[in-house]
Write a protein that holds these residues in place. Sequence first.
Motif, PDB file in Angstrom:
ATOM      1  N   MET A   1      55.114  23.687  10.993  1.00 37.60           N
ATOM      2  CA  MET A   1      55.229  22.245  10.894  1.00 37.60           C
ATOM      3  C   MET A   1      54.506  21.656   9.678  1.00 37.60           C
ATOM      4  O   MET A   1      54.571  20.457   9.437  1.00 37.60           O
ATOM      5  N   GLU A   2      53.821  22.480   8.916  1.00 40.17           N
ATOM      6  CA  GLU A   2      52.999  21.952   7.831  1.00 40.17           C
ATOM      7  C   GLU A   2      53.842  21.320   6.723  1.00 40.17           C
ATOM      8  O   GLU A   2      53.440  20.332   6.125  1.00 40.17           O
ATOM      9  N   LEU A   3      55.023  21.889   6.457  1.00 42.90           N
ATOM     10  CA  LEU A   3      55.884  21.291   5.436  1.00 42.90           C
ATOM     11  C   LEU A   3      56.395  19.923   5.858  1.00 42.90           C
ATOM     12  O   LEU A   3      56.529  19.011   5.034  1.00 42.90           O
ATOM     13  N   GLU A   4      56.683  19.766   7.143  1.00 44.55           N
ATOM     14  CA  GLU A   4      57.133  18.469   7.634  1.00 44.55           C
ATOM     15  C   GLU A   4      56.037  17.426   7.483  1.00 44.55           C
ATOM     16  O   GLU A   4      56.289  16.278   7.088  1.00 44.55           O
ATOM     17  N   LEU A   5      54.803  17.818   7.781  1.00 46.58           N
ATOM     18  CA  LEU A   5      53.669  16.910   7.601  1.00 46.58           C
ATOM     19  C   LEU A   5      53.496  16.537   6.136  1.00 46.58           C
ATOM     20  O   LEU A   5      53.306  15.360   5.799  1.00 46.58           O
ATOM     21  N   LEU A   6      53.578  17.520   5.257  1.00 49.95           N
ATOM     22  CA  LEU A   6      53.356  17.252   3.833  1.00 49.95           C
ATOM     23  C   LEU A   6      54.448  16.356   3.261  1.00 49.95           C
ATOM     24  O   LEU A   6      54.159  15.411   2.518  1.00 49.95           O
ATOM     25  N   ARG A   7      55.695  16.616   3.593  1.00 46.81           N
ATOM     26  CA  ARG A   7      56.797  15.806   3.060  1.00 46.81           C
ATOM     27  C   ARG A   7      56.711  14.366   3.547  1.00 46.81           C
ATOM     28  O   ARG A   7      56.939  13.425   2.784  1.00 46.81           O
TER      29      ARG A   7
ATOM     30  N   ILE B   1      49.172   7.029   9.909  1.00 48.97           N
ATOM     31  CA  ILE B   1      47.886   7.319  10.543  1.00 48.97           C
ATOM     32  C   ILE B   1      48.129   8.422  11.562  1.00 48.97           C
ATOM     33  O   ILE B   1      49.008   8.295  12.416  1.00 48.97           O
ATOM     34  N   ILE B   2      47.353   9.490  11.490  1.00 48.17           N
ATOM     35  CA  ILE B   2      47.503  10.619  12.393  1.00 48.17           C
ATOM     36  C   ILE B   2      46.135  10.995  12.931  1.00 48.17           C
ATOM     37  O   ILE B   2      45.149  11.042  12.184  1.00 48.17           O
ATOM     38  N   ASN B   3      46.072  11.252  14.250  1.00 46.84           N
ATOM     39  CA  ASN B   3      44.787  11.588  14.858  1.00 46.84           C
ATOM     40  C   ASN B   3      44.552  13.098  14.845  1.00 46.84           C
ATOM     41  O   ASN B   3      45.426  13.879  14.446  1.00 46.84           O
ATOM     42  N   GLY B   4      43.385  13.484  15.301  1.00 45.15           N
ATOM     43  CA  GLY B   4      42.997  14.886  15.218  1.00 45.15           C
ATOM     44  C   GLY B   4      43.834  15.812  16.061  1.00 45.15           C
ATOM     45  O   GLY B   4      44.171  16.934  15.643  1.00 45.15           O
ATOM     46  N   HIS B   5      44.191  15.392  17.307  1.00 48.11           N
ATOM     47  CA  HIS B   5      45.002  16.244  18.174  1.00 48.11           C
ATOM     48  C   HIS B   5      46.366  16.511  17.550  1.00 48.11           C
ATOM     49  O   HIS B   5      46.835  17.651  17.492  1.00 48.11           O
ATOM     50  N   SER B   6      46.991  15.462  17.069  1.00 46.79           N
ATOM     51  CA  SER B   6      48.312  15.633  16.454  1.00 46.79           C
ATOM     52  C   SER B   6      48.221  16.405  15.145  1.00 46.79           C
ATOM     53  O   SER B   6      49.118  17.182  14.804  1.00 46.79           O
ATOM     54  N   LEU B   7      47.140  16.222  14.415  1.00 41.17           N
ATOM     55  CA  LEU B   7      46.975  16.943  13.152  1.00 41.17           C
ATOM     56  C   LEU B   7      46.837  18.442  13.387  1.00 41.17           C
ATOM     57  O   LEU B   7      47.289  19.254  12.578  1.00 41.17           O
ATOM     58  N   ALA B   8      46.207  18.822  14.504  1.00 36.23           N
ATOM     59  CA  ALA B   8      46.068  20.248  14.816  1.00 36.23           C
ATOM     60  C   ALA B   8      47.437  20.904  14.981  1.00 36.23           C
ATOM     61  O   ALA B   8      47.663  22.035  14.527  1.00 36.23           O
ATOM     62  N   TYR B   9      48.377  20.205  15.619  1.00 35.47           N
ATOM     63  CA  TYR B   9      49.737  20.744  15.750  1.00 35.47           C
ATOM     64  C   TYR B   9      50.484  20.684  14.420  1.00 35.47           C
ATOM     65  O   TYR B   9      51.247  21.597  14.081  1.00 35.47           O
ATOM     66  N   ALA B  10      50.286  19.595  13.678  1.00 36.72           N
ATOM     67  CA  ALA B  10      51.020  19.423  12.423  1.00 36.72           C
ATOM     68  C   ALA B  10      50.603  20.431  11.361  1.00 36.72           C
ATOM     69  O   ALA B  10      51.378  20.722  10.444  1.00 36.72           O
ATOM     70  N   LEU B  11      49.389  20.965  11.445  1.00 36.43           N
ATOM     71  CA  LEU B  11      48.912  21.931  10.460  1.00 36.43           C
ATOM     72  C   LEU B  11      49.351  23.354  10.766  1.00 36.43           C
ATOM     73  O   LEU B  11      48.989  24.273  10.022  1.00 36.43           O
ATOM     74  N   GLU B  12      50.100  23.547  11.857  1.00 36.18           N
ATOM     75  CA  GLU B  12      50.622  24.875  12.135  1.00 36.18           C
ATOM     76  C   GLU B  12      51.655  25.266  11.084  1.00 36.18           C
ATOM     77  O   GLU B  12      52.255  24.424  10.417  1.00 36.18           O
ATOM     78  N   GLU B  13      51.870  26.565  10.944  1.00 40.55           N
ATOM     79  CA  GLU B  13      52.709  27.067   9.849  1.00 40.55           C
ATOM     80  C   GLU B  13      54.138  26.553   9.928  1.00 40.55           C
ATOM     81  O   GLU B  13      54.767  26.284   8.907  1.00 40.55           O
TER      82      GLU B  13
END
Length: 625
Positions: free
Chosen positions: A226-232, A212-224
Motif C-alpha cells: 500500500m505504500e505506493l498508494e499512500l505516496l501517490r 491528514i492521516i493518523n498513526g493507526h492508518s499510517l501503519a497500514y499505509a506503510l505496508e509494502e
Amino acid sequence: MRGPEGRLVLYCKGADTIVFERLHSSCEDLKETTTEHLNEFAGDGLRTLVVAYKDLEAGYFEDWKERHHEASTSLENRDEMLSELYEEIEKNLQLLGATAIEDKLQDGVSHTIEMLTKANIKIWVLTGDKQETAENIGYSCNMLQDEMKDVFIIKGNSPEEVLEELRSARATMNPSSFADDSAINVQIQMPSKKPQFLPEEDVDGDNTYGIIINGHSLAYALEEKMELELLRTACMCQAVICCRVTPLQKAQVVQLVKKYKKAVTLAIGDGANDVSMIKTAHIGVGISGQEGMQAVLSSDFSFAQFRYLQRLLLVHGRWSYIRMCKFLRYFFYKNFAFTLVHFWYGFFCGFSAQTVYDEWYITLYNLVYTSLPVLGMSLFDQDVDDHWSMEYPLLYEPGQMNRYFSKKEFVKCVIHGIYSSLILFFIPYGAMYDTVRSDGKAVSDYQSFALMAQTCLLLVVSVQIGLDTAYWTAVNQFFIWGSLAVYFAITFTMYSDGMYLMFTGAFPFIGTARNSLTQPNVWLTIFLTTILCILPVVGYRFLKTELHPSFTDKVLLKIREAKRKPPPPTRRIRLRRTSSRRSGYAFSHQQGYGDLIMSGRTFRARSPFAATGTFSPNARSKNTK
C-alpha cells in the motif's frame, strides 16, 4: 518507583491511543471522561498526554528485572526480547488522568512555511500530537487553508478501509490516474530490479487539497502493498500532516519518499523522537531548544529558530547550488578548450605526441593560471542578493529542476569547448603562416606559435570567467588580473636569456616572449581570437534573455530597473513654528493696575504719587461712587 513504605509503582505516560490499549477493564468510565477532556484540550490546540500507573509486587519485579538484564545482554533477538518484556509489564494499568500543555509556535513559523511553499518545496508534518491538535497547528502554520477544496482525513482501522480512503481521495483529485494506460501505472506494473522514481502527478484544475492521516492508518499505509498508494495520494496534496506517529514511522515516511521520488529530503526536528527521521533524510536539521540536544547532535545543520530555515534554503542553499554549477561548467569548458587544441595539432604533427604548448605552461595552467579565478567565483558569486532571494522564493525552483547543470548543460560545455579550441588553434595558425616581422625576420616558428596559442587561451578563459561572474568583489578582481599578471611575469622570466643559461635543457624557449609579444600583428591576432571565442556566448545569452527569458532573467530585469530609477524625493515636512507673541487672559476679583498703565502717568518726569503720596487701585472706583 519505590515509595517510603516500600511500595513499588510503575508510572507510564504517552499518547492516548497507546496507553488506552494497556488499561485495565475497570477504567472504562474514567477512560470515557478522560477522552472527552482530551478532545476539548486538543480542540484548543494543546498537546496532550495520558498518565497511568500499576502496582508491582516485589517478587515479580525482581524476576522481571533479571529477565530484562538477560534480554539486554543477549546477542540474538535483543530487540524482540526487550519488546516482549515491556509489553508484559505494561498491562492492566490504572488510569490516573491526562495532561495538557500549551506549546506555542516559534516566531516566524507560519511565514517561513508560506515562503517555502511558494518556493515549490513540499512540506510534510510528522507529529505525535492528536488529530485535532495537528489540524489546529496546520491552520495556524498556513499549511491548511480555507481556500482548499477539501482536506482528506484518513482514519481507517483496517488495511481495506485505509486503501479505500486513499483511493477515494486520489479519485477526487485526479480521476485519470486510475487509467490503465497511465504512464505511472504502466511503470508500476513493469517489474524492474532498479529503483524506479515516480514522476509528479498533477491535480485536475487549479484546486488544492490537504490530507491528514493518523498513526493507526499510517501503519497500514506503510505496508509494502500500500505504500505506493499512500505516496501517490500524498504527493498530489499541497499539505500532508501525519499525526500520532511513532519515531519509527517518521523514518519510514522519509525513507518512502527517498525510495520512489527523485527528490532531496530534509528533515527538521527538535527532540529525541526526531533523531531517526533526521538521520534517514538526505539533510538533517536540528533545532536547539527546550527538548534537549539529541536532535542537534544527530543533524547536519543546527540553529535555534525554525524561521532560520528560510534563509538556509532560499539564500545560502541557492547560492551554493549556483556557485557549484558555475564552477563545474567553467572547469569543464576551460579544460576542453585546453585539451582539444592538441587534437587539432595532431593532424599537423603526424600525431607524434608533440605538445602545442610549452611544458611549463601545461604544468601551471590548472595549478596557477586558472585556479584562483574559478575559486573566487565559487566562493563569492551570487546572481541576486539575499533581499531579493527572500522576496522572490520562486528563484529556488531552478535548483529543484537541476536546470543549471544537467546532461544538456554538459553537452553545451562540450560544444563550447570544441568551438573555442578550433578558434584557438586555426586563427593563430593562419595568422602565423609565412609571417615575417617588420625587419624581415620570420616569426612563423613553432615556439612563437605555441606562445601565441597559449596566450590566446588564457585571455579567452579569463574573459569567459568574467562573463560568468555576476557579483564582483575585490577578491575576484585581484584573482583574475593577478593571474594574468603572474602569467606574463613567469613567461618573460622563463623565456629570458638568464634562465636558458642556467637551465639550458629545461627552458628552451629563449627569447620567444620578447620577440613575439612585441609585434603588433601578434596582439591583433590575440584580440581577434578572443573576440571570436566570446562573441557567440554574448550573442546566445542576449537572444535567450530577450526571446525566452526565465524567471531569474525577469527578476534581474526588475532589479536593474529598480536601481535605475531615482530614489523618491524625500518629503520636506514644514514644521509649524509657533508665534512668539503670546496672548493670555488673567482673571481677578479686584480691579488691577490697568488704569495706571493706560493713563500714561508712568511716563511723566515727576513722581506720579507726589500729590497724594500713595496710589490705590480702588481709588478710581471710590471717586466714581
